[in-house]
Design a protein around this motif. Structure first.
Motif, short mmCIF file in Angstrom:
data_model
loop_
_atom_site.label_atom_id
_atom_site.label_comp_id
_atom_site.label_asym_id
_atom_site.label_seq_id
_atom_site.Cartn_x
_atom_site.Cartn_y
_atom_site.Cartn_z
N PRO A 209 0.83 -1.21 0.00
CA PRO A 209 0.00 0.00 0.00
C PRO A 209 0.87 1.26 0.00
CG PRO A 209 -0.71 -1.55 1.71
CD PRO A 209 0.61 -2.04 1.20
N ILE A 210 0.59 2.17 -0.92
CA ILE A 210 1.25 3.48 -0.94
C ILE A 210 0.43 4.40 -0.05
CG2 ILE A 210 2.00 5.43 -2.35
CD1 ILE A 210 2.23 3.49 -4.71
N ILE A 211 0.97 4.77 1.11
CA ILE A 211 0.22 5.53 2.10
C ILE A 211 0.70 6.98 2.19
CG2 ILE A 211 -0.47 3.50 3.41
CD1 ILE A 211 1.79 4.06 5.36
N GLY A 212 1.66 7.33 1.38
CA GLY A 212 2.13 8.71 1.30
C GLY A 212 2.94 8.89 0.04
N GLN A 213 2.92 10.10 -0.48
CA GLN A 213 3.64 10.34 -1.72
C GLN A 213 3.98 11.83 -1.82
OE1 GLN A 213 3.06 9.17 -6.47
NE2 GLN A 213 1.54 8.58 -4.97
N VAL A 214 5.17 12.13 -2.35
CA VAL A 214 5.58 13.52 -2.52
C VAL A 214 6.40 13.63 -3.80
CG1 VAL A 214 7.68 13.24 -1.13
CG2 VAL A 214 6.68 15.52 -1.40
N GLN A 215 6.21 14.71 -4.52
CA GLN A 215 6.95 14.97 -5.74
C GLN A 215 7.32 16.44 -5.76
OE1 GLN A 215 4.87 13.90 -9.31
NE2 GLN A 215 6.29 14.93 -10.69
N GLY A 216 8.55 16.75 -6.12
CA GLY A 216 8.95 18.14 -6.16
C GLY A 216 10.28 18.30 -6.87
N PHE A 217 10.81 19.50 -6.81
CA PHE A 217 12.07 19.81 -7.48
C PHE A 217 13.14 20.14 -6.46
CE2 PHE A 217 9.20 19.91 -10.94
CZ PHE A 217 9.96 19.63 -12.06
N VAL A 218 14.33 19.62 -6.72
CA VAL A 218 15.48 19.91 -5.86
C VAL A 218 16.38 20.95 -6.50
CG1 VAL A 218 15.44 17.69 -4.65
CG2 VAL A 218 16.73 17.91 -6.80
N HIS A 219 16.16 21.22 -7.79
CA HIS A 219 16.91 22.28 -8.48
C HIS A 219 16.03 22.84 -9.59
CE1 HIS A 219 20.33 24.60 -9.80
NE2 HIS A 219 20.15 24.17 -11.04
N GLY B 113 9.12 10.76 -3.71
CA GLY B 113 9.14 9.91 -2.54
C GLY B 113 7.83 9.19 -2.36
N VAL B 114 7.91 7.96 -1.86
CA VAL B 114 6.72 7.20 -1.51
C VAL B 114 6.87 6.67 -0.09
CG1 VAL B 114 6.11 6.49 -3.86
CG2 VAL B 114 7.67 5.07 -2.52
N ARG B 115 5.76 6.57 0.60
CA ARG B 115 5.70 5.91 1.91
C ARG B 115 4.81 4.70 1.74
NH1 ARG B 115 2.59 7.04 7.14
NH2 ARG B 115 3.96 6.23 8.80
N VAL B 116 5.34 3.52 2.03
CA VAL B 116 4.60 2.27 1.85
C VAL B 116 4.52 1.54 3.17
CG1 VAL B 116 5.31 2.09 -0.57
CG2 VAL B 116 6.65 0.93 1.21
N TYR B 117 3.52 0.68 3.26
CA TYR B 117 3.39 -0.15 4.47
C TYR B 117 3.84 -1.56 4.15
CZ TYR B 117 1.78 -2.20 8.78
OH TYR B 117 1.75 -2.86 9.98
N ASP B 118 4.85 -2.01 4.90
CA ASP B 118 5.39 -3.35 4.73
C ASP B 118 4.71 -4.27 5.74
OD1 ASP B 118 6.86 -5.64 4.41
OD2 ASP B 118 8.79 -4.77 4.97
#
Length: 266
Positions: free
Chosen positions: A105-115, A134-139
């Motif tokens: 399950p993908i329980i969090g997600q973030v997308q952005g720019f570092v430059h 980034g993704v946050r998953v439940y193992d």
């Protein structure tokens, strides 16, 4: 849980890479240097930047998605420009992608720019826009959450030395990781950082409590024989909990890119 991080080199060695991915079956694949040309049915297109001419797998994102049918595929573009079919320009997007096994399950997600930010009308001048995801998953097997964030660090034509821009992108990467991480998570940060060991980038991440596994475990290179320039490091993987690591390896055989896959088993 198996996490793999790799710069895919635009799919140049896809004939070796795709079977490798099918056989190794990572639960989460963090893939940089991904081409996505949805308006083209071509297998190959050409990237041109002055004297720098490179064959690109036109739909590398689609190729890897097909090789990992049991994964959710997420493409994160950094720029939109053109590749070339002989003399014909073809709209194409360039960025990174994350592939997550559907049973996680993908329980969090973030997308952005570092430059910089998204470049919609060409790849732009160097150093170019760079994104992170980034993704946050439940193992479920371990009864815990894991956050995994990766980036493709900016390329500076002057080399891999420390610069204010690289320090800023390290802090932005860290901010993105923190956005999706919760107390008690296993935190993974990885990617092709385009820096050398001992860099300010790695120091910033270390100060945040992340442990770098590549040089920390005595690995002498993250590059394959396809890379002909000096410097044998570009790719790194860091974790907040060393005790959660059951295996870490840098794969030199088979060679599936000019970068080596980094493989982490939690």
């Amino acid at each position: 849980m198996k996490v793999m991080c790799l710069n895919g080199w635009g799919g140049k060695l896809h004939e070796k890479l795709l079977p490798y991915l099918e056989n190794s079956e990572p639960d989460v694949l963090c893939l940089q240097e991904v081409i996505h040309s949805p308006e083209s049915s071509k297998d190959w297109l050409t990237y041109r930047d002055g004297d720098h001419v490179l064959a690109q797998r036109a739909n590398f994102f689609r190729d890897v998605s097909n090789a990992l049918p049991d994964h959710v595929a997420i493409f994160c573009p950094a720029a939109q420009g053109v590749l070339w079919d002989q003399d014909q320009p073809v709209p194409s997007q360039w960025g990174l992608a994350t592939f997550v096994r559907r049973s996680l399950p993908i329980i969090g997600q973030v997308q952005g720019f570092v430059h910089k930010g998204f470049s919609p009308a060409g790849y732009g001048d160097h150093p170019r826009s760079r994104s992170a995801h980034g993704v946050r998953v439940y193992d479920d097997s371990a009864g815990r959450s894991v956050s995994i964030t990766h980036m493709h660090g900016l390329r500076d034509l002057n080399g891999k030395m420390d610069t204010p821009e690289r320090a800023a992108q390290a802090r932005r990467l860290l901010d993105l990781s923190r956005q999706i991480s919760e107390p008690g998570d296993v935190v993974v940060v990885c990617g092709d950082f385009n820096v050398e060991p001992g860099s300010e980038t790695l120091a910033i991440l270390a100060d945040a409590g992340l442990h770098e596994l590549v040089t920390g475990r005595g690995i002498e290179s993250t590059r394959t024989t396809h890379y002909k320039k000096p410097g044998r490091f570009a790719d790194y993987m860091l974790v907040n909990r060393v005790d959660a690591v059951t295996l870490f390896d840098v794969i030199h055989d088979p060679e599936v890119s000019d970068h080596c896959p980094l493989v982490l088993q939690l």
